[in-house]
Design an enzyme around this catalytic site. Structure first.
Site, PDB file in Angstrom:
ATOM      1  N   HIS A 225     131.336  -3.232  19.551  1.00  0.00           N
ATOM      2  CA  HIS A 225     130.220  -3.326  18.607  1.00  0.00           C
ATOM      3  C   HIS A 225     130.665  -4.242  17.469  1.00  0.00           C
ATOM      4  O   HIS A 225     131.853  -4.311  17.148  1.00  0.00           O
ATOM      5  CB  HIS A 225     129.958  -1.908  18.081  1.00  0.00           C
TER       6      HIS A 225
ATOM      7  N   ASP B 242     137.101   3.445  18.305  1.00  0.00           N
ATOM      8  CA  ASP B 242     135.732   3.563  17.820  1.00  0.00           C
ATOM      9  C   ASP B 242     135.050   4.608  18.699  1.00  0.00           C
ATOM     10  O   ASP B 242     134.654   4.325  19.834  1.00  0.00           O
ATOM     11  CB  ASP B 242     135.057   2.192  17.917  1.00  0.00           C
TER      12      ASP B 242
ATOM     13  N   GLN C  99     130.100   6.555  20.062  1.00  0.00           N
ATOM     14  CA  GLN C  99     129.304   7.069  21.179  1.00  0.00           C
ATOM     15  C   GLN C  99     130.022   8.220  21.876  1.00  0.00           C
ATOM     16  O   GLN C  99     129.394   9.208  22.245  1.00  0.00           O
ATOM     17  CB  GLN C  99     129.037   5.944  22.197  1.00  0.00           C
TER      18      GLN C  99
ATOM     19  N   LYS D 228     124.671   9.732  14.785  1.00  0.00           N
ATOM     20  CA  LYS D 228     124.567   9.729  16.257  1.00  0.00           C
ATOM     21  C   LYS D 228     124.917  11.106  16.819  1.00  0.00           C
ATOM     22  O   LYS D 228     124.677  11.392  17.979  1.00  0.00           O
ATOM     23  CB  LYS D 228     125.504   8.676  16.849  1.00  0.00           C
TER      24      LYS D 228
ATOM     25  N   CYS E 173     124.049  -5.100  18.616  1.00  0.00           N
ATOM     26  CA  CYS E 173     125.221  -5.425  17.785  1.00  0.00           C
ATOM     27  C   CYS E 173     126.439  -5.700  18.664  1.00  0.00           C
ATOM     28  O   CYS E 173     127.550  -5.273  18.343  1.00  0.00           O
ATOM     29  CB  CYS E 173     125.545  -4.313  16.790  1.00  0.00           C
TER      30      CYS E 173
HETATM   31  C1  PLP Z   1     130.154   1.865  19.541  1.00  0.00           C
HETATM   32  C2  PLP Z   1     129.637   1.765  18.128  1.00  0.00           C
HETATM   33  N1  PLP Z   1     130.481   1.426  17.140  1.00  0.00           N
HETATM   34  C3  PLP Z   1     130.087   1.339  15.867  1.00  0.00           C
HETATM   35  C4  PLP Z   1     128.779   1.561  15.506  1.00  0.00           C
HETATM   36  C5  PLP Z   1     128.401   1.438  14.071  1.00  0.00           C
HETATM   37  O1  PLP Z   1     127.985   2.665  13.559  1.00  0.00           O
HETATM   38  P1  PLP Z   1     127.378   2.776  12.083  1.00  0.00           P
HETATM   39  O2  PLP Z   1     126.300   1.730  11.995  1.00  0.00           O
HETATM   40  O3  PLP Z   1     126.846   4.164  12.025  1.00  0.00           O
HETATM   41  O4  PLP Z   1     128.488   2.536  11.126  1.00  0.00           O
HETATM   42  C6  PLP Z   1     127.850   1.899  16.498  1.00  0.00           C
HETATM   43  C7  PLP Z   1     126.428   2.093  16.165  1.00  0.00           C
HETATM   44  O5  PLP Z   1     125.561   1.640  16.854  1.00  0.00           O
HETATM   45  C8  PLP Z   1     128.301   2.021  17.843  1.00  0.00           C
HETATM   46  O6  PLP Z   1     127.461   2.358  18.827  1.00  0.00           O
END
Ligand code: PLP
Length: 405
Positions: A122, A199, A202, A225, A363
């Site tokens: 992401h 990270d 998910q 999430k 993203c």
């Molecule tokens: C795999 C992953 N990493 C990071 C993020 C970023 O999360 P946040 O926007 O809540 O900081 C997301 C959100 O879509 C994600 O799916």
């Protein structure tokens, strides 16, 4: 503990909504999941009965609010199996957690030091490292993704070398649904003396996480999430890692003493929580975790996977449908394209049938490029979705197809 999807649905007031005259079919939980009433009620109850700033007062409300905020930290600790609550830093979200590590630990990296990422990250796990490349001259390396959406583990291993300071990878892809072998990745990175950031945005929603078993140095995720509120997230960091890191933002509550000439800093986690934190949101996250802990998570995972498998099976013969990511054991996320249609148009047409899916790059532009597409639609299945909804999604998608053919 048993899993009853109708009993679960009854706890989510928003699922009673109709959209465009149809029952809402919410398949965008990988972006933001809906919240059960208990989460909203925990936040409202705190606002009504025990709200003040934390860690600052000696009066009753300040003490009660501080206790609730710290109890939420303890809930997070328990949920991900951390050794100590002082290893849990509250952030605004996963994005902020990664920026914190990139700025603080990354600030000690030298020009030519290397950060290993993957093509499936992401942007939250790409852009902060780009900043570090600009500010410190570090080198970014990206491990390849195979055609079925699996990470090329041998390719990743080949990128890890004596200059590698950090390996930062997603536990579960928000596009492909791929679940990466993070314990193996941690072992590879540690053998080279590199730190690992996972990270878990998910993965934490669907899998049982034990950060000690994974041996991760850092693990990040977001509350929204995980059936919790927005504006709150978690950075787990091993105690010795956090203790060695400089603060990244300055302000109240992160100091030990301040004079006009000198500052000493508080111990973790407070060192990394400058200013008034997201108090009610932390309490809401604690409530979401407590709620999840009362459910059979293995049954939830099986349920979500059955929904995905149902939709996938019904679409198996459709020569106009292409899925991104078919890795074995993948999570219940389906990113796809419909022949001849832009993903945005697909999402808008599905919305006419009350079906909410995401569309765009998710993203993850490098990943879109890897698969030769500019965008895709994405249906993500959550614990409150039903088989009927999986069918409504496929029926609506089949109708949108006739619009484009
Ligand atoms: C795999 C992953 N990493 C990071 C993020 C970023 O999360 P946040 O926007 O809540 O900081 C997301 C959100 O879509 C994600 O799916």
């Amino acid at each position: 503990m048993s899993f009853d999807v109708q009993a679960i649905r009854a706890q989510f007031p928003i699922l009673e909504r109709r959209v465009n005259g149809r029952p809402l079919v919410y398949l965008d939980s990988a972006a933001s999941a809906q919240k059960p009433a208990v989460v909203m009620e925990a936040m409202t109850a705190a606002s009504r009965t025990a709200y003040a700033n934390v860690h600052r007062g000696l009066h009753t409300l300040a003490n009660e609010t501080t206790d609730a905020y710290e109890a939420a930290r303890e809930s997070v600790r328990r949920f991900i199996g951390a050794a100590s609550a002082s290893e849990i830093v509250f952030t605004k979200g996963a994005t902020e957690g990664i920026n914190l590590v990139a700025a603080s630990l990354g600030g000690t990296f030298a020009p030519g030091d290397e950060v290993v990422l993957t093509e499936m990250e992401h942007h939250a796990n790409i852009v902060p490292w780009h900043f570090l490349r600009a500010s410190r001259g570090v080198v970014l390396r990206f491990a390849p993704v195979l055609d079925d959406g699996r990470l090329d583990l041998a390719g990743l291993a080949a990128l890890i070398g004596p200059r590698t300071r950090m390996v930062a990878v997603s536990h579960m892809s928000n596009v492909l649904g791929t679940i990466n072998p993070v314990a193996e990745i941690v072992a590879l990175a540690h053998a080279a003396g590199a730190a690992v950031l996972i990270d878990g945005c998910q993965a934490v929603v669907h899998l049982d996480i034990d950060v000690q078993a994974l041996d991760a140095d850092f693990y990040v995720f977001s509350g929204h999430k995980l059936y919790g509120p927005t504006g709150i997230g978690v950075l787990y960091g091993k105690a010795e890692r956090l203790a060695a890191m400089a603060p990244w933002q300055g302000g109240g509550e992160m100091i030990d003493t301040v004079t006009l000439d000198e500052i000493t800093f508080a111990d973790p986690p407070h060192r990394f929580e400058a200013g008034t934190p997201a108090i009610l949101e932390a309490i809401g996250l604690g409530a979401a975790i407590a709620w999840l802990e009362g459910l059979d998570r293995a049954a939830i995972q099986a349920h979500e996977h059955a929904l995905y498998a149902r939709a996938r099976e019904r679409l198996a013969g459709a020569n106009w449908f292409t899925e991104l990511g078919t890795a074995p054991g993948k999570g219940a996320i389906m990113a796809f394209n419909v022949e001849g249609a832009h993903a945005h148009d697909v999402a808008q047409l599905l919305d006419r049938y009350g079906v909410a899916v995401r569309a765009g790059t998710h993203c993850a532009e490098p990943l879109m490029r890897r698969f030769g597409v500019s965008s895709s639609a994405r249906a993500s299945f959550a614990l409150y979705n039903t088989v009927e909804e999986a069918d409504m999604f496929v029926d609506a998608l089949t109708k949108t197809r006739t619009f484009f053919s």
